[in-house]
Enzyme design. Sequence first.
Site, PDB file in Angstrom:
ATOM      1  N   LYS A  68       0.812  -1.222   0.000  1.00  0.00           N
ATOM      2  CA  LYS A  68       0.000   0.000   0.000  1.00  0.00           C
ATOM      3  C   LYS A  68       0.847   1.276   0.000  1.00  0.00           C
ATOM      4  O   LYS A  68       0.505   2.258  -0.650  1.00  0.00           O
ATOM      5  CB  LYS A  68      -0.959  -0.001   1.200  1.00  0.00           C
ATOM      6  CG  LYS A  68      -2.060  -1.052   1.072  1.00  0.00           C
ATOM      7  CD  LYS A  68      -3.003  -1.008   2.268  1.00  0.00           C
ATOM      8  CE  LYS A  68      -4.192  -1.918   2.054  1.00  0.00           C
ATOM      9  NZ  LYS A  68      -5.199  -1.784   3.121  1.00  0.00           N
ATOM     10  N   ASP A 104     -10.569   2.220   2.396  1.00  0.00           N
ATOM     11  CA  ASP A 104     -10.821   1.489   3.648  1.00  0.00           C
ATOM     12  C   ASP A 104     -11.627   2.319   4.649  1.00  0.00           C
ATOM     13  O   ASP A 104     -12.609   1.855   5.221  1.00  0.00           O
ATOM     14  CB  ASP A 104      -9.495   1.061   4.301  1.00  0.00           C
ATOM     15  CG  ASP A 104      -8.859  -0.127   3.614  1.00  0.00           C
ATOM     16  OD1 ASP A 104      -9.593  -0.935   3.027  1.00  0.00           O
ATOM     17  OD2 ASP A 104      -7.624  -0.242   3.664  1.00  0.00           O
TER      18      ASP A 104
HETATM   19  P1  NAP Z   1      -1.279  -3.744  11.671  1.00  0.00           P
HETATM   20  O1  NAP Z   1      -0.948  -2.518  10.904  1.00  0.00           O
HETATM   21  O2  NAP Z   1      -0.278  -4.835  11.767  1.00  0.00           O
HETATM   22  O3  NAP Z   1      -1.712  -3.275  13.165  1.00  0.00           O
HETATM   23  C1  NAP Z   1      -2.002  -4.245  14.119  1.00  0.00           C
HETATM   24  C2  NAP Z   1      -2.615  -3.580  15.347  1.00  0.00           C
HETATM   25  O4  NAP Z   1      -3.004  -4.608  16.266  1.00  0.00           O
HETATM   26  C3  NAP Z   1      -1.648  -2.664  16.116  1.00  0.00           C
HETATM   27  O5  NAP Z   1      -2.402  -1.628  16.720  1.00  0.00           O
HETATM   28  C4  NAP Z   1      -1.102  -3.609  17.175  1.00  0.00           C
HETATM   29  O6  NAP Z   1      -0.619  -2.955  18.332  1.00  0.00           O
HETATM   30  C5  NAP Z   1      -2.323  -4.391  17.531  1.00  0.00           C
HETATM   31  N1  NAP Z   1      -2.031  -5.695  18.116  1.00  0.00           N
HETATM   32  C6  NAP Z   1      -1.562  -6.794  17.484  1.00  0.00           C
HETATM   33  N2  NAP Z   1      -1.424  -7.812  18.363  1.00  0.00           N
HETATM   34  C7  NAP Z   1      -1.817  -7.335  19.580  1.00  0.00           C
HETATM   35  C8  NAP Z   1      -1.916  -7.885  20.878  1.00  0.00           C
HETATM   36  N3  NAP Z   1      -1.598  -9.174  21.086  1.00  0.00           N
HETATM   37  N4  NAP Z   1      -2.376  -7.118  21.871  1.00  0.00           N
HETATM   38  C9  NAP Z   1      -2.731  -5.824  21.648  1.00  0.00           C
HETATM   39  N5  NAP Z   1      -2.648  -5.228  20.444  1.00  0.00           N
HETATM   40  C10 NAP Z   1      -2.208  -5.973  19.416  1.00  0.00           C
HETATM   41  O7  NAP Z   1      -2.590  -4.447  11.081  1.00  0.00           O
HETATM   42  P2  NAP Z   1      -3.830  -3.731  10.330  1.00  0.00           P
HETATM   43  O8  NAP Z   1      -3.595  -3.756   8.872  1.00  0.00           O
HETATM   44  O9  NAP Z   1      -4.089  -2.461  11.009  1.00  0.00           O
HETATM   45  O10 NAP Z   1      -5.008  -4.781  10.606  1.00  0.00           O
HETATM   46  C11 NAP Z   1      -5.596  -4.919  11.895  1.00  0.00           C
HETATM   47  C12 NAP Z   1      -6.773  -5.891  11.804  1.00  0.00           C
HETATM   48  O11 NAP Z   1      -7.792  -5.309  10.993  1.00  0.00           O
HETATM   49  C13 NAP Z   1      -6.423  -7.235  11.149  1.00  0.00           C
HETATM   50  O12 NAP Z   1      -7.097  -8.259  11.832  1.00  0.00           O
HETATM   51  C14 NAP Z   1      -6.970  -7.110   9.738  1.00  0.00           C
HETATM   52  O13 NAP Z   1      -7.364  -8.359   9.193  1.00  0.00           O
HETATM   53  C15 NAP Z   1      -8.201  -6.240   9.998  1.00  0.00           C
HETATM   54  N6  NAP Z   1      -8.604  -5.470   8.837  1.00  0.00           N
HETATM   55  C16 NAP Z   1      -9.896  -5.589   8.429  1.00  0.00           C
HETATM   56  C17 NAP Z   1     -10.343  -4.869   7.356  1.00  0.00           C
HETATM   57  C18 NAP Z   1     -11.758  -5.006   6.930  1.00  0.00           C
HETATM   58  O14 NAP Z   1     -12.093  -4.597   5.791  1.00  0.00           O
HETATM   59  N7  NAP Z   1     -12.635  -5.520   7.769  1.00  0.00           N
HETATM   60  C19 NAP Z   1      -9.463  -4.007   6.667  1.00  0.00           C
HETATM   61  C20 NAP Z   1      -8.142  -3.912   7.118  1.00  0.00           C
HETATM   62  C21 NAP Z   1      -7.724  -4.660   8.198  1.00  0.00           C
HETATM   63  P3  NAP Z   1       0.896  -2.409  18.396  1.00  0.00           P
HETATM   64  O15 NAP Z   1       0.896  -1.092  17.652  1.00  0.00           O
HETATM   65  O16 NAP Z   1       1.139  -2.259  19.851  1.00  0.00           O
HETATM   66  O17 NAP Z   1       1.762  -3.447  17.746  1.00  0.00           O
END
Ligand code: NAP
Length: 279
Positions: A68, A104
């Site tokens: 992205k 998004d």
């Molecule tokens: P990302 O950039 O890797 O961010 C992950 C986030 O989760 C960070 O805030 C991280 O905290 C937190 N996290 C991960 N493990 C954790 C834990 N064990 N305890 C507490 N916090 C934790 O990922 P992303 O792209 O934002 O995606 C996040 C989620 O949204 C994923 O499950 C993805 O599949 C989903 N998503 C859904 C859609 C949709 O259309 N529904 C679109 C995009 C993403 P830290 O900053 O402290 O590491």
Amino acid sequence: MSERRVAALIGSPVGHSLSPTIHQAAFDAAGVDWTYVAFDVAPGRAVDAIAAMRVLGLAGLSVTMPHKHDVAAAVDRLEPAADVLRSVNTVSWDGDELMGSSTDGAGFVASLADGGVDVSGTAIAVIGAGGAARSVIDAIGRAGAASIRVVNRTVERADSACALAAVAEVGTSDDIGDADIVVNATSVGMGVDPASASVDDLPCDPSLLHATQVVVDLVYHPLRTAWLRHAEEAGGHTIDGLGMLIHQAALQQQAWLGRLPDVGVMRRAAEVALAAQER
Ligand code: NAP
């Protein structure tokens, strides 16, 4: 006879992506001669993929992790959200120029509207500060949220995400209880069977949730996460992550074809594909 147009997803991995299923279902339902394919593009090769889009005349591109950010630097122009986020999930043609956009956040707001929820004037707690959370914070700020509290394990990332919206501040778990809308934008709960979920599989203490809240999970695998189940038990109004996925894809089709597709068709196709993945 019309000429078949090709749209594609680039990312890595793309094997389990629902995008081909939901986009093709919408193309077929609309009776347009478009086909959608997924390409696994190795990290670092996004610029080559954009060059290929130009050479091959691909009609539209969806972009997912890890490309992205690189695509934002490779297109000719960026729409405002993509420019602020430096993140592109959609590439479309504007004349002979490639336009990068980020659907998004707008897809998130549209999914809430679909569930009868207007974010304007509301207090919203966003748990998480990664890429998905940043899109959501930018979009709900633009949509008129009264306040945004960002609660994240890593406070520095929460602080950085707050720069995306004037009404955003770093929050604490107290803010979750006070919010009208609570969003799990972390990956916590992803791939976890709710029947065997522990407290570590929940993004916050579920006792903070209550009946007057709207509770949204961006995680959609499984569709009814353990956290959404807790929210339901507390009497809250829940919205699952498929809503955002479908609506961001619908906005991609609007960028490519100039009109919104049938989101009901997309949702049904996604539910069938998800159920097959969960078996
Ligand atoms: P990302 O950039 O890797 O961010 C992950 C986030 O989760 C960070 O805030 C991280 O905290 C937190 N996290 C991960 N493990 C954790 C834990 N064990 N305890 C507490 N916090 C934790 O990922 P992303 O792209 O934002 O995606 C996040 C989620 O949204 C994923 O499950 C993805 O599949 C989903 N998503 C859904 C859609 C949709 O259309 N529904 C679109 C995009 C993403 P830290 O900053 O402290 O590491």
